[in-house]
Design an enzyme around this catalytic site. Structure first.
Site, PDB file in Angstrom:
ATOM      1  CD1 TRP A 149     -57.647 -18.347   4.108  1.00  0.00           C
ATOM      2  CD2 TRP A 149     -58.333 -17.542   6.068  1.00  0.00           C
ATOM      3  NE1 TRP A 149     -58.971 -18.696   4.266  1.00  0.00           N
ATOM      4  CE2 TRP A 149     -59.422 -18.211   5.463  1.00  0.00           C
ATOM      5  CE3 TRP A 149     -58.529 -16.954   7.317  1.00  0.00           C
ATOM      6  CZ2 TRP A 149     -60.662 -18.304   6.058  1.00  0.00           C
ATOM      7  CZ3 TRP A 149     -59.774 -17.038   7.917  1.00  0.00           C
ATOM      8  CH2 TRP A 149     -60.823 -17.707   7.287  1.00  0.00           C
ATOM      9  CG  HIS A 150     -57.687 -13.901   9.235  1.00  0.00           C
ATOM     10  ND1 HIS A 150     -56.819 -14.908   9.585  1.00  0.00           N
ATOM     11  CD2 HIS A 150     -58.816 -14.126   9.942  1.00  0.00           C
ATOM     12  CE1 HIS A 150     -57.400 -15.694  10.476  1.00  0.00           C
ATOM     13  NE2 HIS A 150     -58.613 -15.249  10.708  1.00  0.00           N
ATOM     14  N   GLY A 151     -56.808 -11.586   5.210  1.00  0.00           N
ATOM     15  CA  GLY A 151     -56.977 -10.414   4.380  1.00  0.00           C
ATOM     16  C   GLY A 151     -55.712 -10.030   3.646  1.00  0.00           C
ATOM     17  CG  PHE A 189     -61.703 -12.285   7.110  1.00  0.00           C
ATOM     18  CD1 PHE A 189     -61.191 -11.088   6.650  1.00  0.00           C
ATOM     19  CD2 PHE A 189     -62.103 -12.379   8.432  1.00  0.00           C
ATOM     20  CE1 PHE A 189     -61.069 -10.010   7.492  1.00  0.00           C
ATOM     21  CE2 PHE A 189     -61.979 -11.307   9.280  1.00  0.00           C
ATOM     22  CZ  PHE A 189     -61.471 -10.115   8.815  1.00  0.00           C
TER      23      PHE A 189
END
Length: 466
Positions: free
Chosen positions: A322-324, A466
């Site tokens: 999810w963060h990247g 993000f």
């Protein structure tokens, strides 16, 4: 437009005056908020605002079908979840998966050439996707009635939280929008305290740490000693905490001034004595979202010890993704998953909190160093960069570190960090004692002094990526 820019501050003052001039008309206030939110999204790109509106219409239509189709509500919910995740995946992960699939095709000698398409990631897409998921699930569970379309549109676009969170839950935030009685400014002294702390954290402290320690050390780690490299890791751990918690403080303060409460997102995470506790204190709205919408639906801890650890790993891997869209973020999530699984095994065979019960400071130090180690993968743009840093960390045992003073400073900060948890409350009390006539002057003076001491330029919010 950065929320820390002077331009935003001046515009917000004008907006604030207009917003409260129509206090007796909360529905009109909602329209002002919705228009302002879309203008902010559109200031990044008009396409982003159009994508948000189309997405809002689609999800709202599905929510209508969930409430009106008793026999097929679950199917509509699944369709809504698939549509939300697919939309996020196309915009955020298309390039990543295209690159990985193309590499696999080349490895297998398959004559397939995947198209190269430049996909811009709409601002805030991760956050309004999570907001919409919570809304659809709450509608299906009958936790709240079908929202008015414009209220729902504001829920997804609410400008304080759309850029970088925190993640709002529909069942707690939509009722704040759908009010019929006039709103009030909530906890004004706390709001001003949070805004002042945010500017100090992000503009001054975070900027100075980045400029003096993080950027030079991470730019060329092979030139630095082990102590210097440790300073770089510790400094980045401090910078990302100051940056993200500062952003949360800022938007929480703004929301309070507008009559809204946002969820608590940070609770002094570096006081954690283990990784589980760290995630109960760090980005709380995200960790709770992952727990409620990923970990528990996978089975949580209800299906035996081994299955529980698999669920933990899946949840943390998805958190990393999810963060990247990059292998480093997946490694970062895997490191946290492995750490929590290892902690669960220790708890199972040695007893829960075995280390913390014997030495809280050692437990906290171990957690701090493990978290700092994982931040390495979070910061580096590629796995090769992370390996370079690790290689230097294991070999550059020189005797003349450049940042020995910085290391001592960080150690002092780590030791006095527990005292800092009382600062926001203390500051709010002190502000309440200042004559209201002088309060604006004091507020402007603090902001000016902070900006004067900070590095030049407006700092970016790390989590806005993000």
């Amino acid at each position: 437009m950065s929320y820390l820019s002077i331009e935003f501050g001046l515009i917000f003052v004008v907006f604030f005056a207009i917003y409260w001039a129509v206090r007796v008309l909360p529905k009109f206030q909602n329209k002002l908020l919705l228009i302002s939110s879309y203008l902010i999204v559109g200031s990044y790109s008009l396409q982003f605002a159009i994508i948000l509106f189309i997405y809002t219409c689609s999800i709202y239509f599905i929510s209508v079908m969930i409430t009106s189709s008793q026999n097929h509500a679950k199917r509509w919910l699944i369709l809504g979840l698939v549509a939300s995740i697919t939309n996020l995946a196309i915009f955020k992960y298309f390039d990543f998966f295209r690159y990985e699939l193309q590499s696999l095709c080349n490895f297998l000698n398959l004559p397939i050439l995947l198209p190269v398409v430049t996909v811009l990631i709409p601002i805030g897409i991760s956050f309004y996707t999570f907001h919409s998921v919570s809304y659809l699930v709450s509608i299906k569970k009958r936790e709240l009635p079908l929202a008015n379309f414009w209220d729902f549109a504001l829920f997804l676009a609410f400008f304080p939280s759309i850029i970088a969170g925190p993640i709002n839950r529909a069942k707690t935030f939509l009722p704040q929008i759908a009010v019929s009685q006039p709103r009030d400014i909530l906890d004004p002294f706390r709001a001003f305290t949070l805004i002042i702390l945010a500017v100090i954290k992000v503009y001054c402290l975070g900027g100075l740490i980045s400029e003096n320690w993080v950027t030079p050390i991470f730019s060329n780690p092979l030139e630095y000693s082990v102590i210097d490299l440790l300073v770089g890791l510790y400094a980045y751990a401090m910078q990302i905490y100051l940056n993200f918690s500062g952003y949360t403080d800022l938007v929480t303060g703004i929301a309070l001034l507008l009559g809204f409460r946002l969820p608590i997102n940070f609770n002094f995470p570096y006081l954690a004595s283990n990784l589980r506790e760290f995630w109960e204190r760090w980005h709380i709205s995200l960790s709770h979202w992952i727990r409620d919408y990923i970990y528990i639906p996978l089975g949580g801890s209800r299906c035996g010890f081994v299955r529980t650890q698999i669920n933990v790993m899946l949840a943390m891997l998805l958190s990393g993704l999810w963060h990247g869209a990059g292998i480093n973020f997946i490694i970062w999530g895997a490191c946290h998953g492995i750490g929590i699984v290892f902690l669960n095994i220790l708890d199972r065979y040695l007893g829960r909190g075995w280390i913390a019960q014997r030495s809280p400071i050692i437990a906290r130090l171990l957690t701090w160093h493990y978290v700092c180690f994982t931040w390495l993968f979070f910061f580096c743009e590629s796995f090769a960069d992370a390996l370079d840093y690790l290689n230097a960390l294991c070999h550059n045992f020189t005797v003349q570190p450049h940042y020995i003073g910085a290391l001592i400073s960080i150690c002092v900060v780590f030791l006095i960090y527990p005292i800092c948890k009382n600062i926001p409350t203390w500051c709010a009390v002190q502000l309440s004692r200042i004559n209201s006539i002088y309060l604006p002057v004091f507020f402007v003076l603090i902001l000016w002094l902070t900006i004067y001491l900070a590095p030049s330029g407006v700092p970016n919010f790390i989590y806005a990526n993000f």
